[in-house]
Design a protein around this motif. Structure first.
Motif, mmCIF file in Angstrom:
data_model
loop_
_atom_site.group_PDB
_atom_site.id
_atom_site.type_symbol
_atom_site.label_atom_id
_atom_site.label_comp_id
_atom_site.label_asym_id
_atom_site.label_seq_id
_atom_site.Cartn_x
_atom_site.Cartn_y
_atom_site.Cartn_z
ATOM 1 N N VAL A 10 -37.016 16.886 0.131
ATOM 2 C CA VAL A 10 -37.163 16.201 1.414
ATOM 3 C C VAL A 10 -35.900 15.394 1.660
ATOM 4 C CG1 VAL A 10 -38.551 14.588 2.767
ATOM 5 C CG2 VAL A 10 -39.672 16.089 1.100
ATOM 6 N N GLY A 11 -35.034 15.918 2.525
ATOM 7 C CA GLY A 11 -33.751 15.280 2.797
ATOM 8 C C GLY A 11 -32.629 15.971 2.053
ATOM 9 N N ALA A 12 -31.753 16.661 2.811
ATOM 10 C CA ALA A 12 -30.665 17.420 2.183
ATOM 11 C C ALA A 12 -29.320 16.918 2.686
ATOM 12 C CB ALA A 12 -30.825 18.917 2.454
ATOM 13 N N GLY A 13 -29.122 15.593 2.576
ATOM 14 C CA GLY A 13 -27.807 15.028 2.837
ATOM 15 C C GLY A 13 -26.881 15.323 1.670
ATOM 16 N N SER A 14 -25.825 14.541 1.525
ATOM 17 C CA SER A 14 -24.829 14.841 0.496
ATOM 18 C C SER A 14 -25.429 14.820 -0.904
ATOM 19 C CB SER A 14 -23.656 13.859 0.587
ATOM 20 O OG SER A 14 -24.110 12.518 0.477
ATOM 21 N N MET A 15 -26.274 13.830 -1.204
ATOM 22 C CA MET A 15 -26.855 13.774 -2.547
ATOM 23 C C MET A 15 -27.927 14.832 -2.735
ATOM 24 S SD MET A 15 -26.798 12.590 -5.557
ATOM 25 C CE MET A 15 -25.749 11.125 -5.431
ATOM 26 N N GLY A 16 -28.810 14.986 -1.762
ATOM 27 C CA GLY A 16 -29.863 15.988 -1.879
ATOM 28 C C GLY A 16 -29.305 17.387 -2.039
ATOM 29 N N LEU A 17 -28.284 17.708 -1.251
ATOM 30 C CA LEU A 17 -27.684 19.030 -1.333
ATOM 31 C C LEU A 17 -26.960 19.227 -2.667
ATOM 32 C CD1 LEU A 17 -27.346 21.638 0.212
ATOM 33 C CD2 LEU A 17 -25.289 20.703 1.276
ATOM 34 N N SER A 42 -27.335 21.302 7.872
ATOM 35 C CA SER A 42 -25.924 21.649 8.016
ATOM 36 C C SER A 42 -25.748 23.153 7.859
ATOM 37 C CB SER A 42 -25.090 20.925 6.964
ATOM 38 O OG SER A 42 -25.452 21.371 5.659
ATOM 39 N N ASN A 43 -24.574 23.634 8.243
ATOM 40 C CA ASN A 43 -24.270 25.045 8.047
ATOM 41 C C ASN A 43 -24.290 25.409 6.564
ATOM 42 O OD1 ASN A 43 -23.984 25.519 10.792
ATOM 43 N ND2 ASN A 43 -21.780 25.106 10.779
ATOM 44 N N ALA A 44 -23.792 24.481 5.717
ATOM 45 C CA ALA A 44 -23.797 24.725 4.274
ATOM 46 C C ALA A 44 -25.223 24.875 3.749
ATOM 47 C CB ALA A 44 -23.080 23.597 3.545
ATOM 48 N N LEU A 45 -26.122 24.041 4.254
ATOM 49 C CA LEU A 45 -27.517 24.130 3.822
ATOM 50 C C LEU A 45 -28.144 25.447 4.281
ATOM 51 C CD1 LEU A 45 -30.110 23.022 2.644
ATOM 52 C CD2 LEU A 45 -30.465 21.728 4.764
ATOM 53 N N ARG A 46 -27.886 25.817 5.520
ATOM 54 C CA ARG A 46 -28.437 27.087 6.023
ATOM 55 C C ARG A 46 -27.932 28.275 5.198
ATOM 56 N NH1 ARG A 46 -30.946 26.528 10.937
ATOM 57 N NH2 ARG A 46 -30.501 24.618 12.118
ATOM 58 N N ILE A 48 -26.955 28.275 2.041
ATOM 59 C CA ILE A 48 -27.608 28.266 0.729
ATOM 60 C C ILE A 48 -29.019 28.825 0.828
ATOM 61 C CG2 ILE A 48 -28.624 26.727 -1.006
ATOM 62 C CD1 ILE A 48 -26.125 24.991 -0.737
ATOM 63 N N CYS A 49 -29.742 28.394 1.848
ATOM 64 C CA CYS A 49 -31.120 28.859 2.013
ATOM 65 C C CYS A 49 -31.167 30.358 2.281
ATOM 66 C CB CYS A 49 -31.801 28.087 3.138
ATOM 67 S SG CYS A 49 -32.131 26.357 2.730
ATOM 68 N N ASP A 50 -30.255 30.852 3.108
ATOM 69 C CA ASP A 50 -30.206 32.288 3.401
ATOM 70 C C ASP A 50 -29.867 33.094 2.145
ATOM 71 O OD1 ASP A 50 -30.816 31.832 6.033
ATOM 72 O OD2 ASP A 50 -28.751 31.992 6.765
ATOM 73 N N ARG A 51 -28.871 32.621 1.393
ATOM 74 C CA ARG A 51 -28.404 33.365 0.227
ATOM 75 C C ARG A 51 -29.472 33.445 -0.866
ATOM 76 N NH1 ARG A 51 -24.252 30.561 -3.279
ATOM 77 N NH2 ARG A 51 -23.603 29.833 -1.222
ATOM 78 N N HIS A 52 -30.236 32.342 -1.049
ATOM 79 C CA HIS A 52 -31.199 32.293 -2.143
ATOM 80 C C HIS A 52 -32.643 32.483 -1.676
ATOM 81 C CE1 HIS A 52 -28.202 31.034 -5.115
ATOM 82 N NE2 HIS A 52 -27.688 30.265 -4.171
ATOM 83 N N GLN A 53 -32.814 32.781 -0.395
ATOM 84 C CA GLN A 53 -34.147 32.991 0.176
ATOM 85 C C GLN A 53 -35.056 31.786 -0.048
ATOM 86 O OE1 GLN A 53 -35.056 36.906 -1.648
ATOM 87 N NE2 GLN A 53 -34.745 37.778 0.393
ATOM 88 N N ILE A 54 -34.509 30.613 0.281
ATOM 89 C CA ILE A 54 -35.252 29.360 0.188
ATOM 90 C C ILE A 54 -35.794 29.020 1.574
ATOM 91 C CG2 ILE A 54 -35.070 26.887 -0.322
ATOM 92 C CD1 ILE A 54 -32.577 27.749 -2.096
ATOM 93 N N ALA A 55 -37.050 28.655 1.646
ATOM 94 C CA ALA A 55 -37.653 28.306 2.926
ATOM 95 C C ALA A 55 -37.052 27.003 3.445
ATOM 96 C CB ALA A 55 -39.158 28.171 2.776
ATOM 97 N N LEU A 56 -36.578 27.024 4.687
ATOM 98 C CA LEU A 56 -35.996 25.837 5.311
ATOM 99 C C LEU A 56 -36.932 25.353 6.416
ATOM 100 C CD1 LEU A 56 -33.660 23.839 5.755
ATOM 101 C CD2 LEU A 56 -32.579 25.567 7.234
ATOM 102 N N ASN A 57 -37.413 24.124 6.251
ATOM 103 C CA ASN A 57 -38.320 23.492 7.218
ATOM 104 C C ASN A 57 -39.557 24.339 7.522
ATOM 105 O OD1 ASN A 57 -36.749 21.142 7.567
ATOM 106 N ND2 ASN A 57 -35.434 22.182 9.048
ATOM 107 N N PRO A 58 -40.242 24.818 6.481
ATOM 108 C CA PRO A 58 -41.502 25.535 6.732
ATOM 109 C C PRO A 58 -42.595 24.537 7.097
ATOM 110 C CG PRO A 58 -41.241 25.190 4.397
ATOM 111 C CD PRO A 58 -39.986 24.650 5.043
#
Length: 277
Positions: A10-17, A42-46, A48-58
């Motif tokens: 919950v929260g993917a700012g600099s530390m979370g990411l 962020s684009n970086a977060l998107r 990562i989620c796309d590459r590893h098939q991680i659910a983003l904001n489900p």
């Protein structure tokens, strides 16, 4: 532990990411079973989620995590945390927020129909965690299970070293010493670089010397287990340049450095205590 963790971040700012990247690189996540919640990804977060098939904001109800990591701004706790109460009800919550107590976090995650009080462990990582060289202070309230402690330590050790503290108040000291500490050291590195320029070095040369001196010394401190005083003495030959520099700093008073460090740690600890809710 061998079981891969299903983490809801919950929260993917600099530390979370940075934490999530560390967990992925260390192979500690069931990526497809994990999810990330962030209102402005962020684009970086998107990527990562796309590459590893991680659910983003489900939908929260679609996330089947066994640990929730809370990495939001402390001032957003009251507004944000109740949204994830249902998710946190059945699993451990690990908070990396400064100044927010386990009791406060649990109160916002609690649901009336829950039979058990939410399980919360606090973690205080520092900035070098972003490059895998951090250190995290951990606190577990009375009654925390060994399994929960292992999970928290497994997560935080992916980005550096970990230490446990005995009381929650001691996390304020951790915040001051290792959380704020990088800024104190960087301030001195800045001053060293300015002094080098004043003595004739080019600005980029002085900055590079200061940066690498700080970085190299950090590596030495980690890899050489001699006492800090012994390491300092090893580079301080009697009558040499280092001794002359230290004498100039201390001006005959060996307590000056202690006084400066004590003042910085005391002020930062007091402020961390003031901000605690």
């Amino acid at each position: 532990m061998t079981e891969l963790l299903r983490v809801a971040l919950v929260g993917a700012g600099s530390m979370g990411l940075a934490l999530f990247r560390g967990w992925l690189s260390q192979g500690r996540l069931d990526a497809r079973g994990s999810c990330i919640f962030d209102p402005a990804p962020s684009n970086a977060l998107r990527e990562i989620c796309d590459r590893h098939q991680i659910a983003l904001n489900p939908a929260v109800t679609d996330c089947d995590a066994n640990v929730v990591v809370i990495a939001i701004k402390p001032q957003a706790v009251e507004e944000v945390l109740p949204t994830y109460a249902g998710l946190a009800g059945g699993c451990l919550a690990v908070s990396v927020m400064a100044g927010t107590s386990t009791e406060t976090i649990a109160s916002f995650l609690e649901q009336e129909e829950q039979a058990a009080h939410p399980r919360v462990i606090r973690a205080m990582p520092n900035l070098p965690a972003q490059v895998g060289a951090g250190i995290t202070g951990l606190f577990a309230p009375d009654g925390s299970s060994d399994d929960d402690k292992i999970i928290a330590e497994t997560l935080m050790s992916a980005v550096g070293e970990t230490v446990w503290v005995a009381t929650e108040d001691q996390l304020d000291v951790v915040t001051a010493l290792s959380g704020s500490g990088p800024a104190f050291l960087m301030a001195f590195a800045e001053a060293m670089a300015r002094a080098g320029v004043a003595k004739g070095l080019a600005a980029d040369t002085a900055a590079k010397l200061a940066r690498q001196t700080l970085a190299g010394t950090g590596t030495l401190l980690v890899e050489d287990d001699r006492a800090l005083a012994d390491l300092r003495a090893a580079v301080t030959s009697p009558g040499g340049t280092t001794a002359a520099g230290l004498d100039a700093i201390l001006k005959g008073d060996k307590t000056l450095v202690d006084d400066a460090a004590s003042a910085a740690i005391r002020a930062a600890t007091d402020r961390a205590h003031e901000l605690k809710s």
